[in-house]
Design a protein around this motif. Structure first.
Motif, mmCIF file in Angstrom:
data_model
loop_
_atom_site.group_PDB
_atom_site.id
_atom_site.type_symbol
_atom_site.label_atom_id
_atom_site.label_comp_id
_atom_site.label_asym_id
_atom_site.label_seq_id
_atom_site.Cartn_x
_atom_site.Cartn_y
_atom_site.Cartn_z
ATOM 1 N N ARG A 48 0.809 -1.220 0.000
ATOM 2 C CA ARG A 48 0.000 0.000 0.000
ATOM 3 C C ARG A 48 0.846 1.275 0.000
ATOM 4 O O ARG A 48 0.342 2.362 0.184
ATOM 5 C CB ARG A 48 -0.962 0.006 1.202
ATOM 6 N N LEU A 49 2.153 1.107 -0.187
ATOM 7 C CA LEU A 49 3.024 2.282 -0.186
ATOM 8 C C LEU A 49 2.920 3.016 -1.519
ATOM 9 O O LEU A 49 2.798 4.232 -1.567
ATOM 10 C CB LEU A 49 4.480 1.862 0.066
ATOM 11 N N ILE A 50 2.987 2.241 -2.604
ATOM 12 C CA ILE A 50 2.831 2.865 -3.924
ATOM 13 C C ILE A 50 1.511 2.398 -4.521
ATOM 14 O O ILE A 50 1.191 1.216 -4.490
ATOM 15 C CB ILE A 50 4.055 2.605 -4.835
ATOM 16 N N LEU A 51 0.737 3.363 -5.006
ATOM 17 C CA LEU A 51 -0.630 3.073 -5.461
ATOM 18 C C LEU A 51 -0.830 3.572 -6.881
ATOM 19 O O LEU A 51 -0.077 4.419 -7.373
ATOM 20 C CB LEU A 51 -1.638 3.739 -4.524
ATOM 21 N N ARG A 52 -1.864 3.030 -7.527
ATOM 22 C CA ARG A 52 -2.157 3.444 -8.897
ATOM 23 C C ARG A 52 -3.266 4.490 -8.869
ATOM 24 O O ARG A 52 -4.337 4.244 -8.321
ATOM 25 C CB ARG A 52 -2.562 2.224 -9.729
ATOM 26 N N ARG A 53 -2.962 5.645 -9.422
ATOM 27 C CA ARG A 53 -3.900 6.761 -9.364
ATOM 28 C C ARG A 53 -5.077 6.557 -10.312
ATOM 29 O O ARG A 53 -6.201 6.888 -10.024
ATOM 30 C CB ARG A 53 -3.144 8.039 -9.739
ATOM 31 N N PHE B 234 1.113 6.542 -11.042
ATOM 32 C CA PHE B 234 1.386 6.047 -9.692
ATOM 33 C C PHE B 234 1.630 7.189 -8.715
ATOM 34 O O PHE B 234 2.039 8.275 -9.103
ATOM 35 C CB PHE B 234 2.635 5.159 -9.699
ATOM 36 N N TYR B 235 1.402 6.938 -7.454
ATOM 37 C CA TYR B 235 1.794 7.895 -6.419
ATOM 38 C C TYR B 235 2.146 7.155 -5.138
ATOM 39 O O TYR B 235 1.704 6.026 -4.920
ATOM 40 C CB TYR B 235 0.685 8.924 -6.156
ATOM 41 N N VAL B 236 2.990 7.791 -4.348
ATOM 42 C CA VAL B 236 3.399 7.198 -3.075
ATOM 43 C C VAL B 236 2.519 7.775 -1.970
ATOM 44 O O VAL B 236 2.291 8.980 -1.916
ATOM 45 C CB VAL B 236 4.895 7.505 -2.792
ATOM 46 N N ASP B 237 2.002 6.910 -1.117
ATOM 47 C CA ASP B 237 1.225 7.347 0.038
ATOM 48 C C ASP B 237 2.197 7.972 1.043
ATOM 49 O O ASP B 237 2.920 7.261 1.751
ATOM 50 C CB ASP B 237 0.511 6.119 0.642
ATOM 51 N N GLU C 273 8.577 7.870 -8.661
ATOM 52 C CA GLU C 273 7.723 8.303 -7.544
ATOM 53 C C GLU C 273 8.374 8.005 -6.199
ATOM 54 O O GLU C 273 8.301 8.816 -5.272
ATOM 55 C CB GLU C 273 6.356 7.611 -7.622
ATOM 56 N N LEU C 274 8.991 6.838 -6.090
ATOM 57 C CA LEU C 274 9.641 6.469 -4.823
ATOM 58 C C LEU C 274 10.822 7.397 -4.536
ATOM 59 O O LEU C 274 11.028 7.827 -3.399
ATOM 60 C CB LEU C 274 10.113 5.000 -4.878
ATOM 61 N N ILE C 275 11.580 7.723 -5.586
ATOM 62 C CA ILE C 275 12.736 8.612 -5.413
ATOM 63 C C ILE C 275 12.268 10.018 -5.036
ATOM 64 O O ILE C 275 12.847 10.669 -4.178
ATOM 65 C CB ILE C 275 13.619 8.588 -6.686
ATOM 66 N N ARG C 276 11.169 10.456 -5.658
ATOM 67 C CA ARG C 276 10.599 11.763 -5.320
ATOM 68 C C ARG C 276 10.213 11.805 -3.831
ATOM 69 O O ARG C 276 10.298 12.840 -3.178
ATOM 70 C CB ARG C 276 9.364 12.020 -6.190
ATOM 71 N N ALA C 277 9.787 10.661 -3.313
ATOM 72 C CA ALA C 277 9.374 10.610 -1.899
ATOM 73 C C ALA C 277 10.576 10.563 -0.950
ATOM 74 O O ALA C 277 10.434 10.826 0.239
ATOM 75 C CB ALA C 277 8.486 9.388 -1.669
ATOM 76 N N GLY C 278 11.760 10.187 -1.486
ATOM 77 C CA GLY C 278 12.941 10.172 -0.616
ATOM 78 C C GLY C 278 13.781 8.904 -0.656
ATOM 79 O O GLY C 278 14.823 8.809 -0.021
#
Ligand SMILES: [Zn+2]
Ligand SMILES: [Zn+2]
Length: 248
Positions: A165-170, A192-195, A227-232
């Protein structure tokens, strides 16, 4: 692995007594030490052998370290490993899993992937494994995410934290394999987006493995990695059951 899957596995053991496991290719009842496929069909499984691309794991001609796809396209993920090529047999196996309810076949495939990828998994030292997500409407319809089952089994084998549930499909996207390479990229833009709230508890983790069932051009894994890299997250690797033809 989540408790629900433990219950499902225990039920499946009981189920085995009445409905013994069959070869996922020829349908013969498996015997003795056979698992997943019978000893004849195991030779028909398209294991990638010999020289492989050091980036995406596709088979190469042995003259270069990277395949033609990776030579002409920069990826966002660091490295990946896939076990099988995507031939007619794999196409049938994946379709049986997705559309004919044969999801139990995932277990052998995932364990094979976990076993063969061990050098990579140990080298990467990831602290978290996540599957490429399905859109929630698709998940509701199918009842499971095949990439999630693979990821869960690998996480169990290596004692790595699993989170689906960390990365989800928008939004819903078209199946990647039906599109050409340009369409594939556009199809996935902002898919995709990261919660972020959920990511809060993983802030200290820097290395993540993204798991998919079929890798083609790498656009899906790259979008998830971005997306994961954008989150950190700092390093994103991938594992995939099979690789199909992408740009080449
Ligand atoms: Zn067989
Ligand atoms: Zn490659």
């Amino acid at each position: 692995m989540k408790i629900i899957w433990k219950v499902v596995y225990i039920s499946s053991l009981i189920w085995d007594v009445f409905y013994p496991e069959k070869c996922m290719l020829c349908g013969k009842i498996l015997e003795g030490r056979e698992s997943g496929v019978c000893r004849v069909c195991v030779n028909k499984m398209p294991y990638i052998s010999g020289d492989r691309c050091i980036k995406c794991s596709k088979k190469t001609d042995g003259l270069d370290n990277v395949c033609v796809d990776c030579a002409s396209h920069r990826h966002i993920y660091r490295q990946g490993y896939a076990l099988f090529g995507y031939d007619g047999n794999m196409e049938r196996i994946i379709a049986d899993i997705k559309y004919k309810g044969k999801w139990r076949n995932i277990e052998w495939l995932a364990k094979e992937l976990a076993y063969h990828a061990s050098l990579y998994i140990k080298k990467w030292q990831a602290q978290l494994i996540v599957p490429v997500p399905l859109h929630k409407s698709k998940l509701r319809k199918r009842g499971f995410n095949q990439a999630g089952l693979v990821a869960g089994i690998i996480a169990d084998e290596y004692g790595i934290t699993y989170d689906d549930r960390l990365i989800l499909r928008r939004r819903r996207t078209k199946p990647q394999k039906k599109l050409d390479d340009n369409e594939r990229k556009n199809n996935l833009k902002n898919a995709f987006y990261v919660d972020r709230l959920r990511y809060g508890k993983y802030k200290h983790l820097k290395t993540i493995i993204v798991v998919d069932d079929i890798y083609t051009s790498g656009s899906t894994v790259d979008e998830c990695a971005a997306e994961l890299i954008r989150a950190g997250v700092e390093n994103v690797y991938f594992l995939s059951l099979c690789v199909g033809n992408g740009y080449s």
